[in-house]
Motif scaffolding. Structure first.
Motif, short mmCIF file in Angstrom:
data_model
loop_
_atom_site.label_atom_id
_atom_site.label_comp_id
_atom_site.label_asym_id
_atom_site.label_seq_id
_atom_site.Cartn_x
_atom_site.Cartn_y
_atom_site.Cartn_z
N MET A 1 0.81 -1.19 0.00
CA MET A 1 0.00 0.00 0.00
C MET A 1 0.86 1.25 0.00
SD MET A 1 -3.49 -0.78 2.10
CE MET A 1 -3.76 0.94 2.27
N SER A 2 2.12 1.14 0.28
CA SER A 2 2.99 2.29 0.28
C SER A 2 3.02 2.97 -1.08
CB SER A 2 4.41 1.87 0.69
OG SER A 2 5.27 2.97 0.61
N ALA A 3 3.14 2.19 -2.13
CA ALA A 3 3.17 2.76 -3.48
C ALA A 3 1.87 3.50 -3.77
CB ALA A 3 3.42 1.66 -4.51
N GLN A 4 0.76 2.93 -3.35
CA GLN A 4 -0.55 3.57 -3.59
C GLN A 4 -0.64 4.89 -2.85
OE1 GLN A 4 -3.89 1.10 -2.70
NE2 GLN A 4 -5.38 2.67 -3.17
N ASN A 8 2.04 6.24 -6.66
CA ASN A 8 2.67 5.43 -7.70
C ASN A 8 1.73 4.28 -8.04
OD1 ASN A 8 4.25 3.92 -9.37
ND2 ASN A 8 6.08 4.01 -8.09
N TYR A 9 0.72 4.60 -8.85
CA TYR A 9 -0.34 3.65 -9.13
C TYR A 9 0.11 2.48 -9.99
CZ TYR A 9 -3.28 7.28 -7.16
OH TYR A 9 -3.83 8.22 -6.32
N VAL A 10 1.07 2.70 -10.87
CA VAL A 10 1.57 1.60 -11.71
C VAL A 10 2.20 0.53 -10.83
CG1 VAL A 10 3.23 0.98 -13.51
CG2 VAL A 10 1.88 3.08 -13.74
N GLU A 11 3.07 0.94 -9.92
CA GLU A 11 3.71 -0.02 -9.02
C GLU A 11 2.69 -0.66 -8.10
OE1 GLU A 11 6.98 -0.23 -5.41
OE2 GLU A 11 6.97 1.54 -6.70
N ALA A 12 1.75 0.13 -7.61
CA ALA A 12 0.72 -0.40 -6.71
C ALA A 12 -0.11 -1.47 -7.41
CB ALA A 12 -0.18 0.72 -6.21
N LEU A 13 -0.51 -1.21 -8.65
CA LEU A 13 -1.28 -2.22 -9.40
C LEU A 13 -0.47 -3.49 -9.60
CD1 LEU A 13 -3.19 -0.17 -12.10
CD2 LEU A 13 -4.16 -1.46 -10.21
N ASN A 15 1.83 -4.63 -7.66
CA ASN A 15 1.87 -5.30 -6.36
C ASN A 15 0.55 -6.00 -6.04
OD1 ASN A 15 4.48 -4.39 -5.98
ND2 ASN A 15 3.86 -2.63 -4.77
N TYR A 16 -0.57 -5.34 -6.34
CA TYR A 16 -1.86 -5.94 -6.06
C TYR A 16 -2.12 -7.15 -6.96
CZ TYR A 16 -3.26 -2.19 -2.92
OH TYR A 16 -3.34 -1.32 -1.86
N TYR A 17 -1.72 -7.06 -8.24
CA TYR A 17 -1.90 -8.22 -9.13
C TYR A 17 -1.06 -9.41 -8.66
CZ TYR A 17 -4.34 -5.13 -12.39
OH TYR A 17 -5.22 -4.25 -12.97
N GLU A 18 0.13 -9.13 -8.16
CA GLU A 18 0.97 -10.20 -7.60
C GLU A 18 0.32 -10.77 -6.33
OE1 GLU A 18 4.24 -12.82 -7.11
OE2 GLU A 18 3.40 -11.76 -8.83
N ALA A 19 -0.24 -9.90 -5.51
CA ALA A 19 -0.92 -10.37 -4.30
C ALA A 19 -2.12 -11.23 -4.65
CB ALA A 19 -1.36 -9.17 -3.46
N MET A 20 -2.83 -10.86 -5.72
CA MET A 20 -3.98 -11.67 -6.15
C MET A 20 -3.53 -13.07 -6.54
SD MET A 20 -7.03 -10.23 -6.33
CE MET A 20 -7.80 -10.99 -7.74
N ARG A 21 -2.37 -13.16 -7.14
CA ARG A 21 -1.85 -14.46 -7.55
C ARG A 21 -1.49 -15.32 -6.34
NH1 ARG A 21 2.66 -17.07 -8.61
NH2 ARG A 21 4.11 -15.46 -7.97
N ILE A 35 -7.63 -2.30 -5.95
CA ILE A 35 -7.42 -2.17 -7.39
C ILE A 35 -8.51 -1.26 -7.97
CG2 ILE A 35 -7.43 -3.40 -9.60
CD1 ILE A 35 -6.14 -5.77 -8.12
N GLY A 36 -9.73 -1.45 -7.52
CA GLY A 36 -10.83 -0.58 -7.95
C GLY A 36 -10.59 0.87 -7.59
N LEU A 37 -10.06 1.12 -6.41
CA LEU A 37 -9.76 2.50 -5.99
C LEU A 37 -8.74 3.15 -6.92
CD1 LEU A 37 -9.45 2.31 -2.09
CD2 LEU A 37 -11.23 3.42 -3.43
N ILE A 38 -7.72 2.40 -7.29
CA ILE A 38 -6.69 2.94 -8.18
C ILE A 38 -7.30 3.28 -9.53
CG2 ILE A 38 -4.59 2.39 -9.45
CD1 ILE A 38 -3.71 0.82 -6.93
#
Length: 53
Positions: A1-4, A8-13, A15-21, A35-38
């Protein structure tokens, strides 16, 4: 969440996609919400709705 929080939305997304995996329920809904918030912040409302649902 630090990136968000730093805007830094690109990095945050990435990270979230990796977390989803890696994650399984119950945290999956939290990840999808963020992800929806971003996408909302980027004015990608249709894409954001997909993740909110």
């Amino acid at each position: 969440m630090s990136a968000q929080s730093e805007g830094n939305y690109v990095e945050a997304l990435q990270n979230y996609y990796e977390a989803m995996r890696l994650e399984i329920d119950p945290y999956r809904s939290y990840i999808l919400y963020n992800i929806g918030l971003i996408h909302t912040s980027n004015e990608e409302h249709t894409k954001a709705l997909e993740y909110y649902f």
